[in-house]
Motif scaffolding. Structure first.
Motif, PDB file in Angstrom:
ATOM      1  N   ALA A  87       8.084  -6.806   1.258  1.00 24.40           N
ATOM      2  CA  ALA A  87       7.541  -6.543  -0.077  1.00 24.40           C
ATOM      3  C   ALA A  87       8.634  -6.042  -1.031  1.00 24.40           C
ATOM      4  O   ALA A  87       8.476  -6.125  -2.246  1.00 24.40           O
ATOM      5  CB  ALA A  87       6.419  -5.520   0.008  1.00 24.40           C
ATOM      6  N   HIS A  94      14.781 -12.485   0.721  1.00 25.43           N
ATOM      7  CA  HIS A  94      13.320 -12.491   0.711  1.00 25.43           C
ATOM      8  C   HIS A  94      12.778 -13.841   1.176  1.00 25.43           C
ATOM      9  O   HIS A  94      11.898 -13.914   2.034  1.00 25.43           O
ATOM     10  CB  HIS A  94      12.800 -12.131  -0.692  1.00 25.43           C
ATOM     11  N   PHE A 105       1.544 -16.937  10.838  1.00 26.16           N
ATOM     12  CA  PHE A 105       0.319 -17.393  10.172  1.00 26.16           C
ATOM     13  C   PHE A 105       0.231 -18.912  10.072  1.00 26.16           C
ATOM     14  O   PHE A 105      -0.460 -19.463   9.235  1.00 26.16           O
ATOM     15  CB  PHE A 105       0.209 -16.747   8.777  1.00 26.16           C
ATOM     16  N   LEU A 243       4.281  -3.339   7.322  1.00 32.33           N
ATOM     17  CA  LEU A 243       3.826  -4.016   6.101  1.00 32.33           C
ATOM     18  C   LEU A 243       2.627  -4.922   6.397  1.00 32.33           C
ATOM     19  O   LEU A 243       1.644  -4.919   5.670  1.00 32.33           O
ATOM     20  CB  LEU A 243       4.965  -4.852   5.494  1.00 32.33           C
ATOM     21  N   LEU A 244       2.718  -5.673   7.495  1.00 31.85           N
ATOM     22  CA  LEU A 244       1.623  -6.599   7.797  1.00 31.85           C
ATOM     23  C   LEU A 244       0.338  -5.835   8.120  1.00 31.85           C
ATOM     24  O   LEU A 244      -0.752  -6.227   7.699  1.00 31.85           O
ATOM     25  CB  LEU A 244       1.994  -7.517   8.970  1.00 31.85           C
ATOM     26  N   ALA A 247      -0.793  -4.700   4.567  1.00 32.92           N
ATOM     27  CA  ALA A 247      -1.114  -5.689   3.529  1.00 32.92           C
ATOM     28  C   ALA A 247      -2.492  -6.302   3.727  1.00 32.92           C
ATOM     29  O   ALA A 247      -3.189  -6.608   2.760  1.00 32.92           O
ATOM     30  CB  ALA A 247      -0.049  -6.784   3.503  1.00 32.92           C
ATOM     31  N   LEU A 252      -8.590  -6.867   2.763  1.00 39.57           N
ATOM     32  CA  LEU A 252      -9.664  -7.555   3.471  1.00 39.57           C
ATOM     33  C   LEU A 252     -10.927  -6.715   3.497  1.00 39.57           C
ATOM     34  O   LEU A 252     -12.036  -7.234   3.356  1.00 39.57           O
ATOM     35  CB  LEU A 252      -9.227  -7.857   4.909  1.00 39.57           C
ATOM     36  N   ALA A 255     -12.609  -7.136   0.240  1.00 45.93           N
ATOM     37  CA  ALA A 255     -13.222  -8.464   0.082  1.00 45.93           C
ATOM     38  C   ALA A 255     -14.506  -8.581   0.907  1.00 45.93           C
ATOM     39  O   ALA A 255     -15.516  -9.122   0.440  1.00 45.93           O
ATOM     40  CB  ALA A 255     -12.225  -9.549   0.494  1.00 45.93           C
ATOM     41  N   LEU A 304     -14.042 -13.470  -4.500  1.00 51.61           N
ATOM     42  CA  LEU A 304     -12.667 -13.058  -4.819  1.00 51.61           C
ATOM     43  C   LEU A 304     -12.378 -13.172  -6.320  1.00 51.61           C
ATOM     44  O   LEU A 304     -11.492 -12.504  -6.837  1.00 51.61           O
ATOM     45  CB  LEU A 304     -11.651 -13.882  -4.021  1.00 51.61           C
ATOM     46  N   PRO A 309      -9.631  -8.196  -4.861  1.00 51.72           N
ATOM     47  CA  PRO A 309      -9.157  -7.005  -4.140  1.00 51.72           C
ATOM     48  C   PRO A 309      -7.854  -6.443  -4.709  1.00 51.72           C
ATOM     49  O   PRO A 309      -7.642  -5.250  -4.733  1.00 51.72           O
ATOM     50  CB  PRO A 309      -8.947  -7.512  -2.709  1.00 51.72           C
ATOM     51  N   ARG A 315       5.900  -6.164 -11.978  1.00 54.47           N
ATOM     52  CA  ARG A 315       7.256  -6.698 -11.898  1.00 54.47           C
ATOM     53  C   ARG A 315       8.126  -5.920 -12.876  1.00 54.47           C
ATOM     54  O   ARG A 315       7.623  -5.324 -13.835  1.00 54.47           O
ATOM     55  CB  ARG A 315       7.295  -8.181 -12.328  1.00 54.47           C
ATOM     56  N   ILE A 338      -4.738 -10.048 -12.494  1.00 53.15           N
ATOM     57  CA  ILE A 338      -5.576 -11.010 -11.763  1.00 53.15           C
ATOM     58  C   ILE A 338      -7.040 -10.847 -12.194  1.00 53.15           C
ATOM     59  O   ILE A 338      -7.699 -11.797 -12.591  1.00 53.15           O
ATOM     60  CB  ILE A 338      -5.423 -10.780 -10.246  1.00 53.15           C
ATOM     61  N   PRO A 375      -6.525 -14.918  -6.683  1.00 59.34           N
ATOM     62  CA  PRO A 375      -6.733 -13.681  -5.911  1.00 59.34           C
ATOM     63  C   PRO A 375      -5.563 -13.371  -4.982  1.00 59.34           C
ATOM     64  O   PRO A 375      -5.347 -12.218  -4.619  1.00 59.34           O
ATOM     65  CB  PRO A 375      -8.009 -13.971  -5.101  1.00 59.34           C
ATOM     66  N   PHE A 388      -4.665 -16.479   6.833  1.00 53.70           N
ATOM     67  CA  PHE A 388      -5.238 -15.561   7.821  1.00 53.70           C
ATOM     68  C   PHE A 388      -6.429 -14.829   7.197  1.00 53.70           C
ATOM     69  O   PHE A 388      -7.500 -14.702   7.799  1.00 53.70           O
ATOM     70  CB  PHE A 388      -4.157 -14.577   8.273  1.00 53.70           C
TER      71      PHE A 388
END
Ligand code: HEM
Length: 450
Positions: A87, A94, A105, A243-244, A247, A252, A255, A304, A309, A315, A338, A375, A388
């Motif tokens: 991230a 990156h 994934f 991070l995973l 995130a 989730l 949602a 969504l 979410p 930025r 968003i 989303p 995923f």
């Protein structure tokens, strides 16, 4: 460029600027857009920040990553995620790391996750039947963490483990003042980061010693090699796994809770979704069968859209540029929005209506302009776990609709938006078994959001 002015809005404010109002008032941006139009400036945590809404703005920001814009997170998030986290990585590194992490994934990996997702879902659904009435949001948090724990690092009942408790405290510090003292939220979270990393290191070393890497995401990452044939180093592996875990968890949960809430409020949609599920009675769930549930797909897209979410993405401006006739000066922050793009009546017909049919092939409102339904963000930083997440949402929804039903209990359903949207009282419901027999297909799917 020198003749351009910065967008309208307020900058003459003390250090904190409008930060507290931004965090507390869910209509912060909506009110200012009403006053100033689709682009306005404000001051958040000492930074001049430009809010941008609409498909063209999303396109502009997300298509100029690393050219005009670079990802930016608040200091507390940066320190708790760790310096080697995807991230926070930028540029070529990156992109290279994204490619490597994406291996966890790929469709083949996702197909392997289905039986675990199904088993954990069944376990929780039966637990909720036994409870009869429950506050669903914290239960859904445990559910998504159990899934992340099992599929990412092979841990059973992760929410109940020490690691699960450390993780919960770590999450609480993410959006806090980065004051590292034993009693502050940030201080406690930082301590938990260290414990989490130690726990992850033990797990990684055990796998390395056993000589078997496992079939979960950690196993995939242990086997993964970059373009030079190099594996991820231990320190980076720990930051990336953390991070995973993070995130996918809050996003989730939000949602899933929104799906449960909106369907309870719109019984015609729920009936039609259940009618579709009757075609799949007794059919084992797989990526292929889930793909055939086209109405459920529309419902999830609409969930969504209505309650995104992730409300937007920050930025930093790398190089001064122009958008919409205004100057975005180098060093300023921007937020691509968003949720407010999803409420734009120029992009979506009657956006205040919960109307899954807007995503039917005949209407396909999201296809009219690129970057209108976002989303999962877009461009080179689009959500890495998108497929995923879509799998987990759909499998949960299918299982829920096939065998169970729920109704809302009296409560405050106001949406709290930080860290991710959820009903204030945690979504209190009555939950019961309800097999599919005797359903007829309902057709009306366009109803106002309650
Ligand atoms: C409904 C669930 C989810 C939603 C709505 C969501 C949304 C997003 C969004 C909007 C971004 C981009 C933010 C930006 O532009 O600054 C993002 C990035 C990311 N997401 Fe998700 N996400 C979800 C689930 C997941 C899951 C399950 C995982 C992994 C297990 C995941 C992993 C990531 C990662 C690693 C990034 C950073 C990508 C990068 O910087 O290259 N997400 N997500």
């Amino acid at each position: 460029m020198s003749s351009l002015t910065t967008p309208p809005g307020q900058l003459r404010l003390p250090l904190l600027g409008e930060t507290l109002a931004f965090l507390r008032d869910p209509d912060f941006a909506k009110k200012r857009h009403r006053q100033y139009g689709p682009i306005f400036k404000t001051q958040l945590l000492g930074n001049p920040t430009v809010f941008l809404k609409g498909a063209a703005a999303n396109d502009f920001v997300l298509s100029h990553e690393n050219q005009f814009f670079v990802v930016s997170w608040p200091p507390s998030v940066k320190r708790l995620l760790g310096p080697l986290s995807l991230a926070l990585q930028t540029g070529a590194l990156h992109l290279q790391r994204r490619k490597l992490l994406a291996q966890a994934f790929q469709p083949r990996a996702l197909a392997g996750y289905v039986p675990v997702l199904a088993a954990i879902s069944e376990q929780y659904l039966e637990r909720w039947v036994a409870l009869e009435t429950l506050t669903w949001y914290p239960e859904l948090r445990n559910y998504t963490f159990d899934i992340a724990g099992k599929l990412l690092i092979g841990l059973d009942d992760a929410a109940q483990t020490e690691l699960g408790h450390w993780f919960a405290t770590w999450c609480e510090g993410l959006f806090s003042l980065p004051l590292r003292l034993p009693w502050t939220r940030f201080g406690k979270a930082f301590r938990c980061r260290e414990q989490l990393l130690t726990g992850l290191e033990t797990l990684i070393r055990e796998r390395q010693q056993a000589g078997s890497q496992g079939s979960d995401a950690l196993g995939v990452l242990l086997r993964a090699r970059d373009e030079d044939g190099q594996p991820l180093g231990l320190e980076e592996l720990k930051d990336q796994v953390l991070l995973l875990l993070f995130a996918g968890h809050e996003t989730l949960t939000s949602a899933l809770a929104s799906f449960c809430l909106l369907l309870a409020q719109h019984p015609a949609v729920k009936d039609r979704a259940r009618a579709e599920q009757s075609q799949f009675r007794g059919v084992p769930l797989s990526l292929e069968t889930l793909k055939q549930m086209t109405y459920l797909e529309q419902v999830l897209k609409e969930v969504l859209r209505c309650i995104a979410p992730v409300g937007g993405g920050f930025r930093q401006v790398l190089q001064s540029c122009e958008f919409g006739g205004f100057l975005l000066p180098q060093g300023w922050s921007v937020l691509y929005e968003i949720n407010l793009t999803h409420q734009d009546s120029e992009l979506f017909l009657a956006p205040e209506q919960f109307d899954p049919g807007r995503f039917s092939p005949e209407r396909a409102e999201d296809k009219v302009k690129p970057f209108s339904h976002v989303p999962f963000g877009g461009g080179v930083r689009e959500c890495l776990g998108k497929e995923f997440a879509r799998l987990e949402l759909k499998l949960f929804a299918a299982k829920l609709l096939q065998g169970y039903d729920w109704s809302l209990l009296p409560q405050d359903l106001t949406l709290v938006t930080v860290p991710t949207p959820h009903p204030k009282d945690g979504l209190k419901v009555r939950f019961y078994r309800q097999p599919l027999q005797g359903l007829s297909a309902a057709t009306d799917s366009s109803v106002p959001m309650a």
